[in-house]
Write a protein that holds these residues in place. Structure first.
Motif, PDB file in Angstrom:
ATOM      1  N   LEU A 113      25.006  44.146  33.114  1.00 44.84           N
ATOM      2  CA  LEU A 113      25.086  44.591  34.495  1.00 44.84           C
ATOM      3  C   LEU A 113      23.741  45.126  34.967  1.00 44.84           C
ATOM      4  N   GLN A 130      28.986  42.150  41.584  1.00 44.18           N
ATOM      5  CA  GLN A 130      30.031  41.133  41.614  1.00 44.18           C
ATOM      6  C   GLN A 130      29.549  39.841  40.960  1.00 44.18           C
ATOM      7  N   SER A 132      27.453  39.600  38.503  1.00 44.83           N
ATOM      8  CA  SER A 132      27.488  39.820  37.059  1.00 44.83           C
ATOM      9  C   SER A 132      28.912  39.717  36.528  1.00 44.83           C
ATOM     10  N   VAL A 133      29.854  40.296  37.252  1.00 44.00           N
ATOM     11  CA  VAL A 133      31.256  40.205  36.847  1.00 44.00           C
ATOM     12  C   VAL A 133      31.738  38.758  36.901  1.00 44.00           C
ATOM     13  N   ASP A 134      31.347  38.031  37.949  1.00 45.77           N
ATOM     14  CA  ASP A 134      31.733  36.621  38.065  1.00 45.77           C
ATOM     15  C   ASP A 134      31.212  35.816  36.879  1.00 45.77           C
ATOM     16  N   PHE A 158      32.494  50.140  38.142  1.00 48.89           N
ATOM     17  CA  PHE A 158      32.249  48.825  37.557  1.00 48.89           C
ATOM     18  C   PHE A 158      33.516  48.287  36.898  1.00 48.89           C
ATOM     19  N   ARG A 161      36.071  47.081  39.308  1.00 51.05           N
ATOM     20  CA  ARG A 161      35.690  45.777  39.842  1.00 51.05           C
ATOM     21  C   ARG A 161      36.023  44.665  38.838  1.00 51.05           C
ATOM     22  N   LEU A 162      35.723  44.904  37.554  1.00 53.32           N
ATOM     23  CA  LEU A 162      36.008  43.907  36.527  1.00 53.32           C
ATOM     24  C   LEU A 162      37.506  43.616  36.447  1.00 53.32           C
ATOM     25  N   THR A 165      38.778  41.705  39.570  1.00 56.69           N
ATOM     26  CA  THR A 165      38.358  40.309  39.602  1.00 56.69           C
ATOM     27  C   THR A 165      39.085  39.496  38.536  1.00 56.69           C
TER      28      THR A 165
END
Length: 391
Positions: A113, A130, A132-134, A158, A161-162, A165
């Motif tokens: 991240l 986002q 990085s998560v994608d 964070f 968000r993970l 998603t």
């Protein structure tokens, strides 16, 4: 990490029940080969993992994509005391599961991240995060996440968000943690803000406790390789009181003031006593009393092959004001353990992380520190007849 093409595997032509039985047998075989039998909580977790694996492979056999997405298996959250085999179970299952999969560690996730967002346009409004998560969730059927924990409100954002998603992408997770979901982000100033994420974890995951009677890091079963200690990390020492004689026997010599310098591993300056590629020498206060983070420790771990941390205070004499520093210390120990970097701790003592009732240090973190630091030898105190260090 290379991803396994799932449709090429004969497992995806087997019935889910057979797949689950084979996965459970594989975990039991790994345990026997490592010299131990699964204790009841480990076996219950193994059975649930096997059923999860059968669901994942069965999901791949479903014909319509809409049906496949609708049948997203429930994620799994394994938690319990340190050294009970949570990571071992996850890794054994990971090796046996024929699916597109990715395994990440908490610290590696935040390092990616940091690298993914550093200097990028949009980092401030969350778009780089986002992305990085994608990237983490791209082209996989399952995400394995080791050592899940949240101590900082930013980390909590964070993680939220993970999880959000992953749910949107219908990607189930297998998570290990030393914390029950309700114990995440324990700071009372911020815990209420994380409650919606905690409820989401409990809603989307089956929560299982792995809590056998033995800490296998400290008291391994004879012949067992469960939670095998990293060899370089375990070559470190706890040194009290840190006399020149004790240090010299280990090839360590306190650096003169002229070698002091300022490092900036990420954004926070750190005054160190010495820094060359083979050795970082820094005081406890310089590294942990300020605003350093796990990203700093990861950057330093990439640059230096061994660490000496001196002026380490006694955990038995800690008070509430020391809690943030001990938390940062705990995170640094985790990084060095995971990266297998030798660690030398120098202090007047007593440097005893098993001391019960230490104020200012969260109990689970204290247990994790104690378990991992128990792998370090202790240099003998100076005596007239002492032998070599570690004898």
């Amino acid at each position: 990490m290379a991803l396994t093409p799932p449709l090429a595997s004969p497992w995806h032509r087997q019935r889910p029940k057979a797949v689950g039985a084979a996965l459970l047998a594989g975990i039991e075989h790994d345990a026997g080969r490592s010299g131990f039998a699964l204790e009841p909580s480990q076996r219950a977790a193994a059975e649930r993992l096997a059923a999860f694996g059968a669901s994942v492979t069965g999901r791949r056999r479903a014909l319509p994509t809409t049906v496949t997405r609708a049948r997203t298996p429930r994620s799994i959250y394994l938690h319990g005391p340190v050294g009970r085999g949570k990571t071992w179970l996850m890794d054994s299952f990971y090796r046996g599961l024929h699916a597109r999969k990715r395994r990440v560690h908490f610290h590696d996730f935040f390092r990616s991240l940091h690298r993914g967002t550093h200097g990028q346009q949009g980092a401030g409004d969350g778009t780089a995060i986002q992305r990085s998560v994608d990237a983490l969730l791209a082209d996989i059927d399952v995400l394995f996440f080791d050592e899940f924990h949240v101590h900082d409100v930013g980390d909590g954002m964070f993680m939220a968000r993970l999880l959000r998603t992953a749910a949107q992408r219908h990607v189930p997770l297998v998570v290990t943690s030393n914390y029950a979901p309700d114990e995440l982000l324990p700071n009372p100033l911020w815990h209420d803000h994380f409650l919606p994420t905690i409820e989401a974890i409990k809603d989307m995951m089956d929560v299982l406790v792995v809590s056998g009677p033995s800490d296998f890091r400290r008291y391994p079963v004879a012949g067992s390789s469960l939670d095998a200690a990293p060899p370089a990390f375990s070559s470190g020492r706890i040194i009290c009181p840190g006399s020149a004689h004790q240090l010299g026997r280990l090839g360590l010599f306190a650096p003169p003031a002229s070698q002091s310098r300022v490092l900036t591993p990420t954004t926070q300056p750190v005054v160190v006593k010495n820094a060359d590629p083979d050795l970082l020498w820094v005081s406890f206060g310089s590294l942990f009393a300020g605003l350093t983070s796990t990203a700093d420790y990861l950057a330093l771990a990439d640059a230096y092959k061994a660490w000496v941390i001196d002026d380490v205070p006694s955990p038995a004499h800690a008070d509430a004001s020391m809690a943030p520093a001990w938390q940062r210390f705990s995170n640094a120990v985790d990084v060095l353990y995971d990266q297998d970097i030798p660690l030398f701790l120098v202090g007047v003592g007593p440097l005893d992380w098993d001391a019960a009732g230490t104020d200012g240090v969260q109990p689970v973190d204290l247990a994790r520190i104690a378990s991992r630091l128990s792998l370090l030898g202790r240099s003998p105190a100076d005596t007239d007849n002492e032998g070599p260090a570690g004898s």
